[in-house]
Design a protein around this motif. Structure first.
Motif, PDB file in Angstrom:
ATOM      1  N   TRP A 188      -1.236  -8.152  -4.523  1.00 54.26           N
ATOM      2  CA  TRP A 188      -2.482  -7.447  -4.192  1.00 54.26           C
ATOM      3  C   TRP A 188      -3.595  -8.477  -4.077  1.00 54.26           C
ATOM      4  CZ3 TRP A 188      -4.563  -2.136  -5.487  1.00 54.26           C
ATOM      5  CH2 TRP A 188      -3.615  -1.148  -5.205  1.00 54.26           C
ATOM      6  N   LEU A 189      -4.417  -8.317  -3.042  1.00 56.31           N
ATOM      7  CA  LEU A 189      -5.399  -9.335  -2.700  1.00 56.31           C
ATOM      8  C   LEU A 189      -6.711  -8.690  -2.266  1.00 56.31           C
ATOM      9  CD1 LEU A 189      -2.771 -11.158  -0.505  1.00 56.31           C
ATOM     10  CD2 LEU A 189      -3.494 -11.941  -2.773  1.00 56.31           C
ATOM     11  N   ALA A 190      -7.754  -9.504  -2.168  1.00 56.31           N
ATOM     12  CA  ALA A 190      -9.033  -9.047  -1.623  1.00 56.31           C
ATOM     13  C   ALA A 190      -9.613 -10.159  -0.768  1.00 56.31           C
ATOM     14  CB  ALA A 190     -10.009  -8.671  -2.736  1.00 56.31           C
ATOM     15  N   ASP A 191     -10.278  -9.781   0.320  1.00 56.77           N
ATOM     16  CA  ASP A 191     -10.883 -10.770   1.196  1.00 56.77           C
ATOM     17  C   ASP A 191     -12.243 -11.214   0.639  1.00 56.77           C
ATOM     18  OD1 ASP A 191     -12.819  -8.886   1.973  1.00 56.77           O
ATOM     19  OD2 ASP A 191     -11.817  -8.389   3.844  1.00 56.77           O
ATOM     20  N   PRO A 192     -12.970 -12.105   1.292  1.00 57.05           N
ATOM     21  CA  PRO A 192     -14.241 -12.590   0.732  1.00 57.05           C
ATOM     22  C   PRO A 192     -15.286 -11.508   0.490  1.00 57.05           C
ATOM     23  CG  PRO A 192     -13.454 -14.120   2.392  1.00 57.05           C
ATOM     24  CD  PRO A 192     -12.551 -12.920   2.457  1.00 57.05           C
ATOM     25  N   ALA A 193     -15.194 -10.371   1.184  1.00 52.86           N
ATOM     26  CA  ALA A 193     -16.125  -9.258   0.956  1.00 52.86           C
ATOM     27  C   ALA A 193     -15.539  -8.208   0.015  1.00 52.86           C
ATOM     28  CB  ALA A 193     -16.507  -8.616   2.283  1.00 52.86           C
ATOM     29  N   GLN A 194     -14.398  -8.535  -0.603  1.00 47.63           N
ATOM     30  CA  GLN A 194     -13.733  -7.684  -1.604  1.00 47.63           C
ATOM     31  C   GLN A 194     -13.049  -6.451  -1.032  1.00 47.63           C
ATOM     32  OE1 GLN A 194     -13.259  -8.773  -4.922  1.00 47.63           O
ATOM     33  NE2 GLN A 194     -13.949 -10.563  -3.774  1.00 47.63           N
ATOM     34  N   ALA A 195     -12.697  -6.479   0.241  1.00 48.40           N
ATOM     35  CA  ALA A 195     -11.845  -5.433   0.809  1.00 48.40           C
ATOM     36  C   ALA A 195     -10.418  -5.669   0.319  1.00 48.40           C
ATOM     37  CB  ALA A 195     -11.895  -5.465   2.333  1.00 48.40           C
ATOM     38  N   VAL A 196      -9.817  -4.642  -0.254  1.00 50.62           N
ATOM     39  CA  VAL A 196      -8.507  -4.765  -0.899  1.00 50.62           C
ATOM     40  C   VAL A 196      -7.388  -4.525   0.110  1.00 50.62           C
ATOM     41  CG1 VAL A 196      -6.988  -3.790  -2.674  1.00 50.62           C
ATOM     42  CG2 VAL A 196      -9.438  -4.069  -3.132  1.00 50.62           C
ATOM     43  N   PHE A 197      -6.362  -5.349   0.020  1.00 48.60           N
ATOM     44  CA  PHE A 197      -5.145  -5.151   0.801  1.00 48.60           C
ATOM     45  C   PHE A 197      -3.976  -5.739   0.019  1.00 48.60           C
ATOM     46  CE2 PHE A 197      -6.727  -9.310   1.926  1.00 48.60           C
ATOM     47  CZ  PHE A 197      -5.610 -10.105   2.182  1.00 48.60           C
ATOM     48  N   ALA A 198      -2.777  -5.510   0.495  1.00 49.89           N
ATOM     49  CA  ALA A 198      -1.592  -6.025  -0.175  1.00 49.89           C
ATOM     50  C   ALA A 198      -0.650  -6.619   0.857  1.00 49.89           C
ATOM     51  CB  ALA A 198      -0.896  -4.912  -0.961  1.00 49.89           C
ATOM     52  N   VAL A 199       0.253  -7.461   0.377  1.00 43.91           N
ATOM     53  CA  VAL A 199       1.279  -8.023   1.252  1.00 43.91           C
ATOM     54  C   VAL A 199       2.641  -7.749   0.641  1.00 43.91           C
ATOM     55  CG1 VAL A 199      -0.203  -9.795   2.256  1.00 43.91           C
ATOM     56  CG2 VAL A 199       1.111 -10.320   0.194  1.00 43.91           C
ATOM     57  N   LEU A 200       3.632  -7.666   1.499  1.00 39.05           N
ATOM     58  CA  LEU A 200       4.986  -7.355   1.080  1.00 39.05           C
ATOM     59  C   LEU A 200       5.982  -8.202   1.864  1.00 39.05           C
ATOM     60  CD1 LEU A 200       7.317  -5.601  -0.125  1.00 39.05           C
ATOM     61  CD2 LEU A 200       6.874  -3.966   1.723  1.00 39.05           C
ATOM     62  N   ARG A 201       6.816  -8.928   1.131  1.00 40.93           N
ATOM     63  CA  ARG A 201       8.002  -9.545   1.729  1.00 40.93           C
ATOM     64  C   ARG A 201       9.132  -8.589   1.432  1.00 40.93           C
ATOM     65  NH1 ARG A 201      12.032 -10.487   4.009  1.00 40.93           N
ATOM     66  NH2 ARG A 201      13.111 -12.477   4.199  1.00 40.93           N
ATOM     67  N   PRO A 202       9.525  -7.752   2.418  1.00 41.60           N
ATOM     68  CA  PRO A 202      10.512  -6.721   2.133  1.00 41.60           C
ATOM     69  C   PRO A 202      11.844  -7.275   1.665  1.00 41.60           C
ATOM     70  CG  PRO A 202       9.407  -6.319   4.228  1.00 41.60           C
ATOM     71  CD  PRO A 202       9.053  -7.706   3.801  1.00 41.60           C
ATOM     72  N   ASP A 203      12.468  -6.545   0.755  1.00 41.24           N
ATOM     73  CA  ASP A 203      13.837  -6.859   0.352  1.00 41.24           C
ATOM     74  C   ASP A 203      14.722  -6.644   1.580  1.00 41.24           C
ATOM     75  OD1 ASP A 203      16.475  -6.788  -0.589  1.00 41.24           O
ATOM     76  OD2 ASP A 203      15.893  -5.896  -2.508  1.00 41.24           O
ATOM     77  N   PRO A 204      15.430  -7.676   2.047  1.00 41.74           N
ATOM     78  CA  PRO A 204      16.215  -7.512   3.284  1.00 41.74           C
ATOM     79  C   PRO A 204      17.280  -6.426   3.166  1.00 41.74           C
ATOM     80  CG  PRO A 204      16.754  -9.575   2.160  1.00 41.74           C
ATOM     81  CD  PRO A 204      15.515  -9.032   1.511  1.00 41.74           C
ATOM     82  N   ARG A 205      17.678  -6.079   1.958  1.00 38.83           N
ATOM     83  CA  ARG A 205      18.682  -5.021   1.790  1.00 38.83           C
ATOM     84  C   ARG A 205      18.098  -3.642   2.069  1.00 38.83           C
ATOM     85  NH1 ARG A 205      20.342  -6.716  -4.166  1.00 38.83           N
ATOM     86  NH2 ARG A 205      18.061  -6.898  -4.160  1.00 38.83           N
ATOM     87  N   GLN A 206      16.749  -3.544   2.110  1.00 39.35           N
ATOM     88  CA  GLN A 206      16.101  -2.257   2.359  1.00 39.35           C
ATOM     89  C   GLN A 206      15.681  -2.111   3.820  1.00 39.35           C
ATOM     90  OE1 GLN A 206      16.067  -0.055  -0.209  1.00 39.35           O
ATOM     91  NE2 GLN A 206      17.153  -1.674  -1.285  1.00 39.35           N
ATOM     92  N   MET A 207      15.957  -3.103   4.625  1.00 38.04           N
ATOM     93  CA  MET A 207      15.494  -3.080   6.008  1.00 38.04           C
ATOM     94  C   MET A 207      16.593  -2.559   6.924  1.00 38.04           C
ATOM     95  SD  MET A 207      13.394  -6.692   6.052  1.00 38.04           S
ATOM     96  CE  MET A 207      12.731  -6.434   7.686  1.00 38.04           C
TER      97      MET A 207
END
Length: 257
Positions: free
Chosen positions: A238-257
């Motif tokens: 979970w991350l926030a940009d310089p203006a504190q807008a929240v977003f997240a990143v995901l490296r999907p488990d390849p077994r779920q793709m």
């Protein structure tokens, strides 16, 4: 899986409202490799984030009084005006009444628990999804998940399937027709204590979550939750940009793709 064949209730668009669009464009360019393309001088600074020439998100200045920088998820509506009326009737709010732009109509809304979202009545939307550096999932965090599910089911016909996650019961959302797993696009989680606001959080797929976390820190952003493995899901941060807008990143488990 979230895609670009949009049906009723599908996430169809996502944009960032920022107090400094130049800084935001530079930040997301450094983190995801996105390029910013202006939609033209008549749009007041609005434009598109693109990856490989395809639109993956959008960016514009804040327009509502007192608004804070945030990502907004748009869901496809068959009739944006009727959906706005339904939101108001169910105890939500219409922040920006339906606006028509060419063949599309959008409205900015708030659900009964104070979560901001939007609807878009259009055949066109994001041009890429569920691949590296594009939107892959949207997640709702609210005090009362069951009430939220009932509200959105009334608007879009969504289905919800319960699954156990570390420390919580998680609800996986899917559009209201076809295979439930194939139609899944997001989830609902209970809002944790600590003064957090109810919100929709966008997840962007990435090839390496740890590299993205480092890039966020190097470019003026904030790491809210360091990269961690979630069994059966993948590696999340979970991350926030310089203006504190929240977003997240995901490296999907390849077994779920």
């Amino acid at each position: 899986m979230l895609g670009t064949q949009f049906r009723t209730g599908s996430p169809i668009w996502i944009d960032l409202g920022s107090p400094d669009t130049a800084t935001a464009a530079a930040f997301y360019g450094a983190v995801f490799g996105w390029e910013f393309a202006s939609a033209g001088p008549e749009t007041g600074g609005y434009g598109f984030f693109q990856k490989g020439g395809a639109t993956v998100a959008a960016l514009g200045p804040l327009t509502e009084p007192g608004a804070r920088s945030a990502w907004t998820t748009y869901f496809r509506a068959d009739d944006a005006r009727a959906t706005a009326r339904a939101v108001a009737a169910a105890g939500g709010a219409v922040r920006v009444a339906p606006v028509s732009l060419g063949e599309s109509t959008f409205a900015q809304l708030t659900d009964p628990q104070g979560t901001q979202f939007a609807v878009l009545q259009s055949a066109q939307g994001l041009q890429r999804a569920s691949e590296d550096d594009t939107l892959v999932w949207v997640e709702l965090h609210v005090r009362d998940p069951q009430a939220a599910i009932a509200f959105y089911r009334g608007l879009f016909g969504w289905r919800a399937q319960e699954m156990q996650a570390p420390g919580m019961t998680y609800q996986v959302l899917s559009i209201g027709e076809g295979d439930q797993q194939e139609g899944s696009f997001g989830g609902v989680a209970p809002l944790q204590d600590g003064g957090q606001d109810a919100r929709w959080v966008p997840y962007f797929a990435v090839a390496d979550a740890d590299t993205i976390v480092a890039a966020v820190g190097d470019n003026g952003g904030t790491v809210l939750m360091p990269a961690a493995n979630v069994p059966g899901v993948g590696r999340i941060a979970w991350l926030a940009d310089p203006a504190q807008a929240v977003f997240a990143v995901l490296r999907p488990d390849p077994r779920q793709m």
